[in-house]
Design an enzyme around this catalytic site. Sequence first.
Site, mmCIF file in Angstrom:
data_model
loop_
_atom_site.group_PDB
_atom_site.id
_atom_site.type_symbol
_atom_site.label_atom_id
_atom_site.label_comp_id
_atom_site.label_asym_id
_atom_site.label_seq_id
_atom_site.Cartn_x
_atom_site.Cartn_y
_atom_site.Cartn_z
ATOM 1 N N SER A 7 0.834 -1.203 0.000
ATOM 2 C CA SER A 7 0.000 0.000 0.000
ATOM 3 C C SER A 7 0.866 1.248 0.000
ATOM 4 C CB SER A 7 -0.916 0.025 1.224
ATOM 5 O OG SER A 7 -1.482 1.318 1.342
ATOM 6 N N HIS A 32 -1.152 -1.096 -4.210
ATOM 7 C CA HIS A 32 -2.460 -0.773 -3.636
ATOM 8 C C HIS A 32 -2.515 0.728 -3.356
ATOM 9 C CE1 HIS A 32 -6.119 -1.854 -1.351
ATOM 10 N NE2 HIS A 32 -5.723 -0.976 -0.442
ATOM 11 N N ASP A 34 -4.643 3.747 -1.757
ATOM 12 C CA ASP A 34 -5.702 4.066 -0.796
ATOM 13 C C ASP A 34 -6.155 5.511 -0.910
ATOM 14 O OD1 ASP A 34 -6.106 1.650 0.792
ATOM 15 O OD2 ASP A 34 -4.012 1.915 1.410
ATOM 16 N N MET A 36 -8.730 8.319 0.427
ATOM 17 C CA MET A 36 -9.600 8.611 1.579
ATOM 18 C C MET A 36 -10.135 10.026 1.491
ATOM 19 S SD MET A 36 -7.225 7.092 4.581
ATOM 20 C CE MET A 36 -6.490 5.461 4.461
ATOM 21 N N HIS A 65 -8.283 1.494 -4.028
ATOM 22 C CA HIS A 65 -9.232 1.236 -2.938
ATOM 23 C C HIS A 65 -9.833 2.568 -2.518
ATOM 24 C CE1 HIS A 65 -9.638 -0.075 1.595
ATOM 25 N NE2 HIS A 65 -10.805 0.147 1.030
ATOM 26 N N MET A 67 -11.983 4.807 -0.335
ATOM 27 C CA MET A 67 -12.655 4.933 0.959
ATOM 28 C C MET A 67 -13.349 6.282 0.954
ATOM 29 S SD MET A 67 -9.589 3.289 3.173
ATOM 30 C CE MET A 67 -8.461 3.431 1.796
ATOM 31 N N MET A 136 -11.737 -5.883 4.863
ATOM 32 C CA MET A 136 -10.855 -5.075 5.699
ATOM 33 C C MET A 136 -10.580 -5.831 6.996
ATOM 34 S SD MET A 136 -10.078 -2.354 4.050
ATOM 35 C CE MET A 136 -9.137 -1.623 5.389
ATOM 36 N N ASP A 174 -6.846 -6.584 3.763
ATOM 37 C CA ASP A 174 -6.191 -5.277 3.886
ATOM 38 C C ASP A 174 -6.218 -4.799 5.334
ATOM 39 O OD1 ASP A 174 -5.251 -2.699 3.534
ATOM 40 O OD2 ASP A 174 -6.913 -2.038 2.265
HETATM 41 C C1 DX5 Z 1 -6.356 1.359 5.598
HETATM 42 C C2 DX5 Z 1 -5.931 1.108 4.187
HETATM 43 C C3 DX5 Z 1 -4.843 0.110 4.093
HETATM 44 C C4 DX5 Z 1 -3.569 0.504 4.782
HETATM 45 C C5 DX5 Z 1 -2.917 -0.761 5.283
HETATM 46 O O1 DX5 Z 1 -7.486 2.121 5.616
HETATM 47 O O2 DX5 Z 1 -7.006 0.638 3.406
HETATM 48 O O3 DX5 Z 1 -4.582 -0.281 2.740
HETATM 49 O O4 DX5 Z 1 -2.680 1.202 3.963
HETATM 50 O O5 DX5 Z 1 -1.855 -0.407 6.088
HETATM 51 P P1 DX5 Z 1 -1.136 -1.443 7.047
HETATM 52 O O6 DX5 Z 1 -0.633 -2.551 6.185
HETATM 53 O O7 DX5 Z 1 -0.063 -0.635 7.675
HETATM 54 O O8 DX5 Z 1 -2.175 -1.928 8.016
HETATM 55 ZN ZN ZN Z 2 -6.561 -0.240 1.364
#
Ligand code: DX5
Ligand code: ZN
Length: 214
Positions: A7, A32, A34, A36, A65, A67, A136, A174
Amino acid sequence: MKLIAPSVLSANFADLRADLEMINRSEADWLHVDVMDGVFVPNISFGFPLMEPMRKYCTKPLDVHLMIVHPEKYVERFCDAGAWSVGFHLEVVDDPLPILDLIKAKGVRTCLTINPDIAVERLVPYLDKVDMVLLMSVFAGFGGQKFIPETMDKIRYIRQEIDRRGLNTLVEIDGGVNAQNASELFAAGADVLVAGSAVFGAADPEAVIRAMKS
Ligand code: DX5
Ligand code: ZN
């Protein structure tokens, strides 16, 4: 399948290109990404401007991904920005099907995801309509959280359901994934493991990726 998707959330954004080049050299399968929005989750990461350097300098597929609330407003732009796959959260939409169609119309792979407090059974009606489901294993919003052990049973459940129906739907996990729990997660039926802090926080990230795959 046994795929690793580091990620980029935990990468060093001051020198993103170096981290992307490390990913290119490594045995990582995907990157990956992320996204947000500060509304669905209590954190804001990044958006379209960073898709550009990632598309330009990363040779691995971008696994996006989202969010965010109202994914229907943005999925097509993420497809156009170079996403290889686009996923959004089931719990933020009334009906995921029209949104999945928007992604499919762009020729991009689809993923539906759920936070740990959403019943895994809610994914079942969509298993034959998506390329991947993402469970998740921490609450979406931050890297570096601890893996929630109850995720293990959910992986076994969804794997059994996918196999029983003879589907090819991938199972992605994840949150809190590291070199210590990776083999257990694959054994339970995961296909793709996302790891942020375990990879980018390591002295030798390539070795961690290698260890997670073996
Ligand atoms: C969290 C993200 C993850 C995050 C995982 O909301 O969706 O992809 O980056 O991070 P680690 O591997 O540090 O838990
Ligand atoms: Zn993620």
